[in-house]
Design a protein around this motif. Structure first.
Motif, PDB file in Angstrom:
ATOM      1  N   GLU A   1      17.597   4.249  40.055  1.00 47.91           N
ATOM      2  CA  GLU A   1      16.806   4.331  38.828  1.00 47.91           C
ATOM      3  C   GLU A   1      16.225   5.729  38.636  1.00 47.91           C
ATOM      4  O   GLU A   1      15.658   6.029  37.598  1.00 47.91           O
ATOM      5  CB  GLU A   1      15.671   3.304  38.867  1.00 47.91           C
ATOM      6  N   GLY A   2      16.363   6.557  39.640  1.00 46.15           N
ATOM      7  CA  GLY A   2      15.777   7.891  39.566  1.00 46.15           C
ATOM      8  C   GLY A   2      14.273   7.796  39.726  1.00 46.15           C
ATOM      9  O   GLY A   2      13.647   6.849  39.264  1.00 46.15           O
ATOM     10  N   VAL A   3      13.704   8.731  40.400  1.00 47.53           N
ATOM     11  CA  VAL A   3      12.274   8.725  40.632  1.00 47.53           C
ATOM     12  C   VAL A   3      11.702  10.028  40.101  1.00 47.53           C
ATOM     13  O   VAL A   3      12.215  11.105  40.392  1.00 47.53           O
ATOM     14  CB  VAL A   3      11.971   8.601  42.144  1.00 47.53           C
ATOM     15  N   ASN A   4      10.667   9.896  39.304  1.00 43.91           N
ATOM     16  CA  ASN A   4       9.962  11.069  38.815  1.00 43.91           C
ATOM     17  C   ASN A   4       8.912  11.414  39.863  1.00 43.91           C
ATOM     18  O   ASN A   4       7.895  10.741  39.963  1.00 43.91           O
ATOM     19  CB  ASN A   4       9.320  10.772  37.454  1.00 43.91           C
ATOM     20  N   LEU A   5       9.175  12.440  40.627  1.00 46.34           N
ATOM     21  CA  LEU A   5       8.260  12.789  41.705  1.00 46.34           C
ATOM     22  C   LEU A   5       7.074  13.589  41.175  1.00 46.34           C
ATOM     23  O   LEU A   5       7.116  14.804  41.088  1.00 46.34           O
ATOM     24  CB  LEU A   5       8.982  13.571  42.799  1.00 46.34           C
ATOM     25  N   THR A   6       6.049  12.865  40.824  1.00 47.12           N
ATOM     26  CA  THR A   6       4.794  13.485  40.398  1.00 47.12           C
ATOM     27  C   THR A   6       3.955  13.746  41.635  1.00 47.12           C
ATOM     28  O   THR A   6       4.275  13.271  42.736  1.00 47.12           O
ATOM     29  CB  THR A   6       4.031  12.542  39.455  1.00 47.12           C
ATOM     30  N   ARG A   7       2.871  14.477  41.467  1.00 47.22           N
ATOM     31  CA  ARG A   7       1.956  14.709  42.586  1.00 47.22           C
ATOM     32  C   ARG A   7       1.502  13.374  43.180  1.00 47.22           C
ATOM     33  O   ARG A   7       1.463  13.198  44.392  1.00 47.22           O
ATOM     34  CB  ARG A   7       0.734  15.509  42.128  1.00 47.22           C
ATOM     35  N   ALA A   8       1.139  12.451  42.304  1.00 48.09           N
ATOM     36  CA  ALA A   8       0.646  11.146  42.763  1.00 48.09           C
ATOM     37  C   ALA A   8       1.743  10.385  43.519  1.00 48.09           C
ATOM     38  O   ALA A   8       1.464   9.741  44.538  1.00 48.09           O
ATOM     39  CB  ALA A   8       0.134  10.323  41.587  1.00 48.09           C
ATOM     40  N   GLU A   9       2.980  10.463  43.028  1.00 50.54           N
ATOM     41  CA  GLU A   9       4.088   9.766  43.673  1.00 50.54           C
ATOM     42  C   GLU A   9       4.349  10.346  45.067  1.00 50.54           C
ATOM     43  O   GLU A   9       4.513   9.611  46.035  1.00 50.54           O
ATOM     44  CB  GLU A   9       5.358   9.872  42.819  1.00 50.54           C
ATOM     45  N   VAL A  10       4.370  11.665  45.178  1.00 49.90           N
ATOM     46  CA  VAL A  10       4.591  12.305  46.483  1.00 49.90           C
ATOM     47  C   VAL A  10       3.450  11.949  47.432  1.00 49.90           C
ATOM     48  O   VAL A  10       3.675  11.584  48.588  1.00 49.90           O
ATOM     49  CB  VAL A  10       4.743  13.837  46.337  1.00 49.90           C
TER      50      VAL A  10
ATOM     51  N   TYR B   1      -3.430  18.348  52.526  1.00 50.67           N
ATOM     52  CA  TYR B   1      -2.645  17.508  51.617  1.00 50.67           C
ATOM     53  C   TYR B   1      -2.215  18.199  50.323  1.00 50.67           C
ATOM     54  O   TYR B   1      -1.045  18.105  49.956  1.00 50.67           O
ATOM     55  CB  TYR B   1      -3.394  16.213  51.272  1.00 50.67           C
ATOM     56  N   PRO B   2      -3.102  18.888  49.610  1.00 53.04           N
ATOM     57  CA  PRO B   2      -2.654  19.506  48.350  1.00 53.04           C
ATOM     58  C   PRO B   2      -1.514  20.506  48.556  1.00 53.04           C
ATOM     59  O   PRO B   2      -0.556  20.537  47.781  1.00 53.04           O
ATOM     60  CB  PRO B   2      -3.909  20.209  47.815  1.00 53.04           C
ATOM     61  N   ARG B   3      -1.570  21.275  49.631  1.00 49.59           N
ATOM     62  CA  ARG B   3      -0.520  22.255  49.891  1.00 49.59           C
ATOM     63  C   ARG B   3       0.761  21.586  50.389  1.00 49.59           C
ATOM     64  O   ARG B   3       1.863  22.064  50.110  1.00 49.59           O
ATOM     65  CB  ARG B   3      -1.031  23.308  50.864  1.00 49.59           C
ATOM     66  N   ILE B   4       0.622  20.484  51.108  1.00 54.37           N
ATOM     67  CA  ILE B   4       1.803  19.726  51.543  1.00 54.37           C
ATOM     68  C   ILE B   4       2.524  19.174  50.319  1.00 54.37           C
ATOM     69  O   ILE B   4       3.748  19.300  50.182  1.00 54.37           O
ATOM     70  CB  ILE B   4       1.409  18.595  52.520  1.00 54.37           C
ATOM     71  N   VAL B   5       1.783  18.586  49.398  1.00 58.95           N
ATOM     72  CA  VAL B   5       2.377  18.041  48.170  1.00 58.95           C
ATOM     73  C   VAL B   5       3.028  19.161  47.363  1.00 58.95           C
ATOM     74  O   VAL B   5       4.136  19.003  46.852  1.00 58.95           O
ATOM     75  CB  VAL B   5       1.328  17.268  47.343  1.00 58.95           C
ATOM     76  N   ASP B   6       2.371  20.309  47.258  1.00 52.92           N
ATOM     77  CA  ASP B   6       2.947  21.455  46.545  1.00 52.92           C
ATOM     78  C   ASP B   6       4.291  21.854  47.158  1.00 52.92           C
ATOM     79  O   ASP B   6       5.268  22.102  46.441  1.00 52.92           O
ATOM     80  CB  ASP B   6       2.006  22.664  46.586  1.00 52.92           C
TER      81      ASP B   6
ATOM     82  N   LEU C   1       6.971  19.251  46.340  1.00 60.12           N
ATOM     83  CA  LEU C   1       7.364  19.360  44.935  1.00 60.12           C
ATOM     84  C   LEU C   1       8.219  20.596  44.690  1.00 60.12           C
ATOM     85  O   LEU C   1       9.155  20.555  43.879  1.00 60.12           O
ATOM     86  CB  LEU C   1       6.131  19.359  44.030  1.00 60.12           C
ATOM     87  N   ASP C   2       7.932  21.695  45.379  1.00 63.01           N
ATOM     88  CA  ASP C   2       8.773  22.896  45.269  1.00 63.01           C
ATOM     89  C   ASP C   2      10.211  22.589  45.662  1.00 63.01           C
ATOM     90  O   ASP C   2      11.159  22.970  44.969  1.00 63.01           O
ATOM     91  CB  ASP C   2       8.247  24.021  46.157  1.00 63.01           C
ATOM     92  N   VAL C   3      10.383  21.888  46.778  1.00 58.12           N
ATOM     93  CA  VAL C   3      11.713  21.562  47.256  1.00 58.12           C
ATOM     94  C   VAL C   3      12.381  20.534  46.344  1.00 58.12           C
ATOM     95  O   VAL C   3      13.567  20.661  46.003  1.00 58.12           O
ATOM     96  CB  VAL C   3      11.671  21.058  48.718  1.00 58.12           C
ATOM     97  N   ALA C   4      11.623  19.560  45.886  1.00 52.34           N
ATOM     98  CA  ALA C   4      12.176  18.548  44.980  1.00 52.34           C
ATOM     99  C   ALA C   4      12.653  19.197  43.674  1.00 52.34           C
ATOM    100  O   ALA C   4      13.692  18.820  43.137  1.00 52.34           O
ATOM    101  CB  ALA C   4      11.134  17.477  44.685  1.00 52.34           C
ATOM    102  N   ALA C   5      11.944  20.189  43.193  1.00 51.99           N
ATOM    103  CA  ALA C   5      12.325  20.871  41.954  1.00 51.99           C
ATOM    104  C   ALA C   5      13.609  21.667  42.156  1.00 51.99           C
ATOM    105  O   ALA C   5      14.391  21.830  41.217  1.00 51.99           O
ATOM    106  CB  ALA C   5      11.200  21.806  41.499  1.00 51.99           C
TER     107      ALA C   5
END
Length: 189
Positions: A148-157, A171-176, A179-183
């Motif tokens: 279904e595809g997943v929209n990886l938002t900050r909240a989702e990650v 945590y904020p830098r881990i999520v960043d 998200l960098d790699v996911a993008a």
């Protein structure tokens, strides 16, 4: 194996003999692309086998109860708390630890997540970092494989990585970093 009698003061004050049968089995694992065969006690966890038996100390023993995520590794491409898995039950499994994460992307070197963690300064003491990296790699593979595809938002990650604790609060830098790699796409765990 039979142990000697251990004094036990019961109602009648008699010594109770304790018996302990230690069972061992020969198992084979593929760890970070290498085949290992070893004999293990049935009570040994995958984490203890990796750290003490194979000398792969990247996965950390934090809580030893599956609550902190410091021991997260990939088993068959899926994230797992190595402290909760009996080594004997992993016979034939493909295991990737943080030491082999870079080679899991098709070559030697670092995994894109490791580079992103460095770029984003996504660690402080570093104790949780191996588990965070393996968990993030598994999470990205799960998201990439979702039909279904997943929209990886900050909240989702953040939700998907919530099983990995960081005492330092990175945590904020881990999520960043994730998200960098996911993008960038094309991440393979």
């Amino acid at each position: 194996m039979r142990r000697k009698a251990i004094p036990h003061t019961g109602r009648k004050g008699a010594a109770v003999e304790q018996r302990s049968e230690v069972t061992r089995s020969r198992i084979g694992l593929h760890v970070n692309g290498e085949r290992y065969e070893t004999e293990v006690d049935h009570r040994v966890t995958l984490l203890d086998l990796l750290r003490e038996g194979l000398g792969l100390t990247g996965a950390k023993k934090g809580c030893d109860h599956g609550q902190c995520g410091a021991c997260t590794v990939l088993v068959g491409g899926r994230r797992a708390n190595a402290c909760l898995l009996l080594a004997v039950a992993q016979d034939g499994a493909e295991v990737t630890t943080v030491e082999g994460l870079g080679s899991a992307t098709g070559g030697p070197g670092t995994h894109p997540l490791q580079e992103a963690f460095l770029e984003r300064d996504a660690f402080q003491c570093g104790y949780c970092t191996p588990g965070q990296l393996c968990s993030a790699a598994g999470m990205l593979a799960e998201a990439a494989g979702d039909p279904e595809g997943v929209n990886l938002t900050r909240a989702e990650v953040a939700e998907r990585l919530s099983g990995n604790l960081c005492r330092c609060g990175a945590y904020p830098r881990i999520v960043d970093a994730v998200l960098d790699v996911a993008a960038g796409g094309g991440v393979v765990a």
